[in-house]
Design a protein around this motif. Structure first.
Motif, short mmCIF file in Angstrom:
data_model
loop_
_atom_site.label_atom_id
_atom_site.label_comp_id
_atom_site.label_asym_id
_atom_site.label_seq_id
_atom_site.Cartn_x
_atom_site.Cartn_y
_atom_site.Cartn_z
N GLN A 1 41.82 44.69 30.64
CA GLN A 1 40.69 44.59 29.70
C GLN A 1 41.20 44.60 28.26
O GLN A 1 40.69 43.85 27.41
N LYS B 1 32.46 44.46 29.18
CA LYS B 1 33.07 43.63 30.22
C LYS B 1 32.16 42.46 30.56
O LYS B 1 32.61 41.32 30.71
N ASN C 1 43.45 47.74 35.77
CA ASN C 1 42.13 47.28 35.33
C ASN C 1 41.97 47.44 33.82
O ASN C 1 41.59 46.52 33.10
N ILE D 1 40.00 42.30 39.69
CA ILE D 1 40.76 43.33 38.99
C ILE D 1 40.08 43.68 37.66
O ILE D 1 39.97 44.84 37.28
N THR E 1 37.01 43.57 36.82
CA THR E 1 35.72 44.28 36.95
C THR E 1 35.82 45.50 37.86
O THR E 1 34.81 46.15 38.11
N HIS E 2 37.02 45.84 38.35
CA HIS E 2 37.15 46.97 39.29
C HIS E 2 36.80 48.28 38.58
O HIS E 2 37.27 48.54 37.47
#
Length: 895
Positions: free
Chosen positions: A782, A661, A778, A728, A730-731
């Motif tokens: 990604q 991420k 999330n 969102i 990186t949540h």
């Protein structure tokens, strides 16, 4: 109609019923004939008063009827009458009815009072002969016909009332006769059926009783034969064994001597049991004889007390003897007296706790000898007292009972007392003790019959149990061994049941726990297993559980029947404890039936072996159990290591996902900063314009200010969307599943990559706003960012493209899945890389352009969602990734 009789007895029932019916009909027929013979002539008295002018005529008719009835009576006793007894019934009623109808016809017809004679005949049919319904109807029809014929020659119209009256009473009486006969016959039939069934049941019971008597006789004979046959090999075992122990005492090592003593002790126990069974068989068959001889009671009782002294001292029990001085010498069977006392004393010692007292009292009461054995033991409940002298009865029959035995000792005591003309009784109170009282006839020595003859010496019962066996007589040897077996205690010594923890500290040997309430069995198993195992001993179920928890053995050998807790309870409790749950248990049992084996396995035993068993087989079974247990322990440790490794891998995976991420954010950082700076510059410029025009009252400038404020608002909204998308992305929450619009996710991902896509790549977004999936926002964001970044990289690497670089996004649905398709017209993927494309750390990019985790993470995320990811590609033409999501939330929950 045949009543409800079992089919196998139908023929027998029919024959019995016919025989019974024949007897009844012949008897009732003869009675009816006799009544006709005597009552018809007696009717002349009535003739004298009613029709005196016809006395002679009627008397002749009456005599003729009596003569015919006598002939009919004689016919009942002939073979023809016995065969055709049913044909003889109806004429008995027709005969007097005919002559009475004759007398009615010659007198007054319907007005004749003799019609009452026909009613008497009908009543006799009902009261005496009891014909069947058909026969009753035939008799009634004949009598009615006779009466109608008798009245036919008279003017019935003139005597209409009287005629109707007579007919009415005749018909009414006939109905009563038919119904009465029917009911009587039904009752008789039912009674006969019950009698027949009772007879059959009695016969069946008699046959069963005869079979039981025969089986009991065969059983007793079998016991006697088997017991007798066992005594011979036992003698050949015990005699050389005892000689070996006595003659080679100094040459035997301690282990060998211990094993020989175990053999001797258990051989004596077996011999005593066989002798008791033989005595019971002799007593039952009446073949046991009473060998009366002068017995010195004082010497006999003290000798028996000395014989049990060691056992009593071992249990810290005091034995007291009290004998009245006037008892003296009595004529009795010394052997039976000794066995009675030994059985009662050993029984009292067995149930008396340490510190208790057992008393023997002997007194003389006129012509009776009283022997009283009392103890301060546990006592017997009042409910159990009536059964204690029953054969094979035991107060405690459970597998965890503390005291062993077959329940024949007290039964044998009662039989031995009663065969000598005595009685035995018992009084007991729970918690206080038990008192047995034996009453025997006091037979004094007849001095006159012994004058001048050799006096029989009193029996010496004070001999030591260790008798010499070197007599020349085989019978003497057997008798001495029998006596020694009688003096052997029926319970183990208390000192032998105290098992210290072994001092073997050899850690290389596996550890075995042996649990058995028989000290001899413990000693034998220890001697056989101590070479290969470190042995720990337990004498009951409770101690077995405690030592298993304390020492954690590698294997447990457990007897099924033990005091405190049975072997099955030990298995269950050990299986409930985490640290002994997997410890192998081998069950020892004397029962070889299938149910016992299945019960042991169901309780948690790993294996079982029946007594008697081979020590070689026991060692092999224990070795297999220990090897399996060690292998399980090794696998368990390896499993723990693997679980710890998996946990570490999961933590590493989380860190790698986080790193990926961060790497994605790093690649997007320039575009994100550019996207944030542009609206910030708009806001700054707008604020500067507003400061310059805020005091101007001009309408045009106010409209310009509103436009500036609108630009500022749009810029701030754009920054807010970018920041929201970053939040969102990186949540950390990866578990929340919700219904999400696919278009919303795609827009968010495109916004994060807007700088990389701007004016470079054409986006064909064909996803409608109503298409949704169940997913974690999330994680799916990604996945989309990773796939779009790869697509951007692929179309950027393609050189001399004839078509503009394009990325297509579509959303489809089938019966089970929601599909998201991402396609680009980049350089594609080579066929050799397609099988490896989702492998961790695999990458075809140049060094520094990626870690090879992006697609691997996408693959894992789709698996966690219960879906899948597929790839299709043609080098130089296109690459297409298909994401399959379950259409329902429970699909992911199951995954």
């Amino acid at each position: 109609m045949m009543p409800d009789v079992p089919s196998q007895h139908e023929e027998e029932f029919e024959q019995a019923f016919i025989s019974r019916e024949r007897q009844d009909r012949i008897r009732s027929g003869k009675v009816a004939c006799a009544l006709v013979m005597f009552l018809m002539p007696a009717g002349v008295i009535l003739d004298l008063w009613v029709y005196p002018e016809r006395v002679r005529e009627f008397f002749q008719l009456r005599l003729i009827c009596s003569v015919v009835a006598a002939g009919w009576w004689t016919l009942h006793q002939t073979s023809f009458g016995l065969r055709h007894y049913r044909l003889l019934g109806v004429p008995i009623a027709i005969l007097p009815g005919f002559f009475i109808a004759w007398m009615i016809s010659v007198t007054e017809g319907p007005a004749s009072p003799y019609y009452a004679g026909l009613i008497l005949v009908l009543l006799a049919v009902n009261a005496i002969v009891h014909w069947s319904t058909v026969e009753s109807l035939l008799a009634l029809a004949a009598l009615y016909l006779f009466y109608l014929v008798a009245c036919a020659r008279w003017p019935i119209a003139e005597e209409q009332g009287i005629f109707f009256n007579n007919i009415y009473f005749l018909v009414l009486t006939g109905i009563i006769v038919v119904i009465g006969n029917y009911l009587y016959n039904q009752l008789q039939l039912r009674e006969f059926v019950l009698r027949f069934e009772l007879s059959q049941n009695r016969r069946t019971l008699e046959e069963a009783n005869q079979k039981l008597i025969e089986l009991d006789r065969v059983k007793s004979q079998f016991f006697a034969n088997v017991s007798h046959e066992l005594r011979t090999p036992l003698t050949l075992l015990l005699t050389p064994l005892q000689s070996l122990i006595q003659e080679h005492k100094s040459d035997l090592g301690s282990p060998t001597r211990d094993l020989l003593l175990i053999m001797q002790s258990n051989g004596m126990r077996l011999l005593k049991l066989i002798n008791d069974l033989l005595d019971l068989v002799r007593l039952e068959s009446g073949k046991m004889e009473v060998n009366s001889e002068p017995v010195d009671i004082d010497r006999l009782v003290h000798g028996v007390a000395n014989a049990v002294k060691n056992t009593a001292q071992d249990r810290a029990i005091e034995v007291e003897v009290m004998i009245d001085h006037n008892v003296g010498t009595v004529v009795a069977d010394s052997d039976k007296l000794e066995r009675i006392l030994l059985n009662l004393l050993f029984n009292a010692i067995k149930f008396t706790p340490a510190g208790g007292i057992v008393e023997i009292g002997v007194t003389r009461a006129e012509r009776e000898l009283l022997l009283v054995i009392s103890d301060t033991g546990a006592g017997i409940s009042q409910e159990q007292l009536p059964f204690i002298f029953d054969r094979f009865w035991q107060a405690d029959t459970s597998a965890e009972r503390k005291n062993q035995g077959l329940g024949i000792g007290l039964a044998l005591v009662r039989e031995l007392v009663e065969i000598q003309g005595g009685q035995v009784s018992v009084d007991s109170e729970l918690g206080k003790g038990t008192r047995f009282t034996i009453r025997l006839p006091y037979n004094e020595i007849d001095r006159r019959s012994t004058d001048g003859a050799k006096q029989t010496e009193p029996s010496d019962s004070n001999a030591s149990p260790q008798v010499s066996l070197h007599s020349d007589s085989g019978d003497n040897k057997l008798g001495e061994i029998d006596r020694q077996a009688e003096l052997y205690p029926s319970m183990a010594l208390l000192r032998a049941s105290l098992r210290p923890v072994g001092n073997d500290t050899d850690s290389k040997k596996p550890r075995v726990l042996i649990a058995d309430d028989e000290p001899d069995m413990l000693l034998y198993l220890k001697s056989q297993l101590s070479l290969n195992f470190q042995v720990i001993e337990a004498v009951d179920g409770r101690q077995a559980i405690e030592k298993a928890s304390q020492f954690l053995p590698d294997v447990i050998v457990c007897d099924m029947m033990m005091p405190e807790k049975s072997g099955l309870e030990v298995c269950r409790e050990l299986r409930e404890r985490s640290y002994t749950k997997s410890t192998p248990i081998l069950m020892l049992t004397a029962r070889a039936d299938e149910e016992t084996k299945l019960t042991a396995l169901a309780a948690g035993a790993n294996d079982f072996i029946t007594k008697p068993f081979s020590t070689t087989e026991l060692r092999v079974r224990l070795k297999n159990l220990v090897d399996t247990f060690h292998l399980q322990q090794k696998l368990m440790r390896q499993n723990q290591i693997l679980e710890a490794t998996i946990e570490q891998l999961k933590e590493t995976e989380v860190q790698l996902v986080h790193s990926e991420k961060l790497a994605s954010l790093g690649r997007m950082s320039a575009g994100i900063i550019h996207e944030i700076n542009n609206p910030l510059n708009y806001a700054k410029t707008g604020l500067y314009v507003l400061r310059n025009t805020i005091d101007s009252p001009s309408t045009d400038e106010k409209e310009a200010s509103l436009e500036v404020l609108q630009d500022i608002q749009e810029g701030i909204d754009r920054i807010d969307r970018i920041v929201s998308d970053l939040r969102i992305f990186t949540h950390p929450n990866v578990t929340q599943i919700e219904r999400i619009q696919i278009a919303e996710l795609v827009t968010s991902a495109l916004r994060l990559l807007s700088h990389e896509l701007q004016n470079k790549i054409r986006i064909e977004n064909e996803i409608s706003s109503d298409q949704t999936i169940w997913a974690n926002r999330n994680q799916v964001t990604q996945v989309l960012v990773n796939l779009l970044q790869n697509a951007v990289y692929a179309v950027g690497k393609k050189a001399n493209a004839e078509k503009p670089p394009t990325i297509w996004l579509r959303a489809l649905q089938d019966y089970e899945h929601s599909l998201v398709v991402i396609r680009d017209n980049g350089e594609g993927i080579s066929p050799e890389n397609l099988p490896k494309i989702f492998d961790p750390f695999f990458t075809s990019k140049d060094v520094g352009e990626g870690m090879g985790l992006g697609l691997s993470i996408c693959y894992r995320i789709m698996q966690q969602h219960g879906g899948s990811i597929e790839v299709r590609s043609e080098p130089g033409v296109y690459s297409e990734f298909i994401l399959r999501f379950p259409r329902a939330a429970d699909g992911m929950a199951a995954a």
